[in-house]
Scaffold this motif. Structure first.
Motif: not given
Length: 280
Positions: A204-229
């Motif tokens: 799963q991928i989701i982009f930030s809903s904050d208008p000032q950080r809308s290019n940031d994204l979070a990534v959920l991987t199959a090993d139950d980790r969330i990576s923040i970019y």
């Protein structure tokens, strides 16, 4: 002789393919598996015996076996049920194999791994698509544990409301995310502007809903980790980012790419209250 193509297909199935094969509901292709010298492939044959495409599984050649191939009733998603040939967990005293279910789709003649479910040593007894809802998958595990998964199509994109938002579109492709900032460049799929490389398949991928950080994204991987970019200015300083279709080495001069800044991990001490811990 009109029976020659049929005889060729029979020979292929008998001598080169395992027993695991499945006819696409649309009637156009037969999906099966094939082991080559250095990889394990999913292959597709037309009914006249001609090879119509293939893609490699993201495992070593002798790591897993395919238990079953299942098309959904719209012929748009291929589910692959896999098990380890032998246990890769040295601490597993029972010698049980890890079990996986992968969901693959095709677009522009390119196969994408969209979902990867890791069941660990929980053995799957039965797997089937719902006959009425094409995106509902039923899983029956040992111990009479029943799971029902429901999916829907979505476009993973940033809001693109102003010029500071790069109108990013992200596409899941196994352990990679294909990203194209459409405000800066237009790249036809399956190519992209750059790729984010993750340590395991992305779910799963989701982009930030904050208008000032809308290019940031979070990534959920199959090993139950969330990576923040977070959005950054230098691709070369981040080894998880690979320039793909455009720009070459000059891509960093014209494009802002996100940087991996933090990784969180779910720890299931209580199945009903998972704990979120920070890795980096």
């Amino acid at each position: 002789n009109p029976r020659v193509p049929f005889m060729i297909l029979q020979l292929l199935v008998t001598f080169f393919l395992p027993l695991c094969s499945f006819l696409r509901p649309s009637g156009s292709l037969i999906a099966s598996t094939q082991r080559k010298l250095n990889k394990h492939n999913i292959v597709f044959f037309e009914q006249n015996g001609l090879l119509h495409g293939e893609f490699p599984l993201p495992f070593n050649k002798d790591q897993v076996k395919v238990q079953e191939l299942l098309w959904n009733n719209e012929s748009t998603v291929l589910a692959i049920w896999l098990e380890d040939l032998k246990s890769v967990d040295e601490g597993n005293k029972d010698g049980q194999q890890n079990t996986y279910v992968q969901l693959w789709t095709v677009g522009n003649y390119h196969w994408y791994l969209k979902q990867s479910l890791h069941f660990g040593c929980e053995r799957i007894v039965a797997l089937m698509w719902d006959p009425e809802n094409p995106y509902r998958l039923h899983v029956l595990c040992s111990g009479w544990c029943y799971l029902s998964y429901n999916w829907h199509w979505s476009t993973d994109r940033s809001k693109g409301d102003d010029r500071n938002d790069f109108a990013n579109v992200a596409v899941i492709n196994g352990d990679k995310i294909h990203v194209t900032p459409f405000r800066q460049t237009v790249v036809p799929p399956p190519m992209c502007a750059y790729q984010l490389q993750l340590p395991c398949p992305v779910n799963q991928i989701i982009f930030s809903s904050d208008p000032q950080r809308s290019n940031d994204l979070a990534v959920l991987t199959a090993d139950d980790r969330i990576s923040i970019y977070q959005a950054g200015d230098d691709v070369k300083q981040n080894s998880t980012i690979v320039a793909d279709a455009v720009g070459g080495s000059g891509l960093t001069k014209h494009m802002t790419a996100p940087k991996l800044v933090k990784t969180f991990r779910f720890a299931y001490f209580d199945i009903f209250e998972p704990t979120l811990t920070c890795d980096v």
